[in-house]
Design an enzyme around this catalytic site. Sequence first.
Site, PDB file in Angstrom:
ATOM      1  CE  LYS A  43       3.852   4.512  -5.802  1.00 47.27           C
ATOM      2  NZ  LYS A  43       3.015   3.623  -5.374  1.00 47.27           N
ATOM      3  N   GLY A  44       4.458  11.215  -5.026  1.00 48.11           N
ATOM      4  CA  GLY A  44       3.687  12.553  -4.620  1.00 48.11           C
ATOM      5  C   GLY A  44       3.483  13.747  -5.663  1.00 48.11           C
ATOM      6  CG  ASP A  99       4.396  15.253  -1.979  1.00 47.18           C
ATOM      7  OD1 ASP A  99       5.491  15.406  -1.323  1.00 47.18           O
ATOM      8  OD2 ASP A  99       3.747  14.121  -1.950  1.00 47.18           O
ATOM      9  CG  ASP A 102       5.410  16.805   7.487  1.00 52.98           C
ATOM     10  OD1 ASP A 102       5.054  17.778   8.372  1.00 52.98           O
ATOM     11  OD2 ASP A 102       5.292  15.440   7.887  1.00 52.98           O
ATOM     12  CE  LYS A 131       1.545  18.343   6.240  1.00 57.26           C
ATOM     13  NZ  LYS A 131       1.054  17.169   6.916  1.00 57.26           N
ATOM     14  CG  PHE A 150      -2.276  13.715   6.769  1.00 58.42           C
ATOM     15  CD1 PHE A 150      -0.798  13.525   6.749  1.00 58.42           C
ATOM     16  CD2 PHE A 150      -3.131  12.935   5.486  1.00 58.42           C
ATOM     17  CE1 PHE A 150      -0.443  12.389   5.776  1.00 58.42           C
ATOM     18  CE2 PHE A 150      -2.545  12.127   4.914  1.00 58.42           C
ATOM     19  CZ  PHE A 150      -1.194  11.781   5.100  1.00 58.42           C
ATOM     20  CB  VAL A 151      -3.547  18.070   2.637  1.00 55.01           C
ATOM     21  CG1 VAL A 151      -4.136  19.182   3.556  1.00 55.01           C
ATOM     22  CG2 VAL A 151      -1.959  18.241   2.309  1.00 55.01           C
ATOM     23  CG  ASP A 157       0.036   8.606  -0.252  1.00 57.51           C
ATOM     24  OD1 ASP A 157       1.006   9.622  -0.140  1.00 57.51           O
ATOM     25  OD2 ASP A 157       0.243   7.478   0.380  1.00 57.51           O
ATOM     26  NE  ARG A 163       0.232   8.042  -4.414  1.00 52.59           N
ATOM     27  CZ  ARG A 163       1.260   8.215  -3.755  1.00 52.59           C
ATOM     28  NH1 ARG A 163       1.384   9.460  -3.505  1.00 52.59           N
ATOM     29  NH2 ARG A 163       2.079   7.423  -2.624  1.00 52.59           N
TER      30      ARG A 163
END
Length: 175
Positions: A43-44, A99, A102, A131, A150-151, A157, A163
Amino acid sequence: MSTAAPLETLIPAAAIATRIRELGSEITAAFRGEPLSVLVLMKGSLYFAADLTRAIALPLRLEFLTVSSYYDGTESSGAVHCSQPLPDVSGRHVLLLDDILDTGLTLREVAGRLAETANAKSIRSAVLLRKAKPQVIAADWVAFDIADQFVVGYGLDHAQECRNLPDICVFPPSR
Ligand code: IMP
Ligand code: MG
């Protein structure tokens, strides 16, 4: 949102909008005249995809795939779960939207599955954030490079919340 302290804004909504318009122009130039399917990893990437695809001045098809790898923590679980079959992108260029890059495991898993089975003309990717850490795969377009932190917000989310924040913010809040 359940946190009491305010979250620190890392990238404000206006800066996101400006950068996404730039990215849209670059992507428009790259795919001009070619059949394009944009595959949105949910969903990001919801807001990223909504804004970026409207900044791409080309006919395109929108496809969605729900993937998860985080399982409510702030560390990657390493396992990537994808709940649906891949869309039909045969003979078309595919632009994967995610999104955040990472570990890169999500993008590598989806790109790998596409490459094996989907008969796409090409597979490229755009991510909102990358990142500052080693990744198992590179993205073709990156909107913003950030530190290894972490964002949340603008689609990202923490435990399925935050979100809908318009800005990208650092999580958890520093007190
Ligand atoms: P990767 O497979 O390790 O590259 O991580 C991909 C997924 O992990 C992203 O699509 C996000 O859903 C989640 N993720 C990684 N870092 C963050 C973060 O800082 N905030 C929120 N979600 C994150
Ligand atoms: Mg997520």
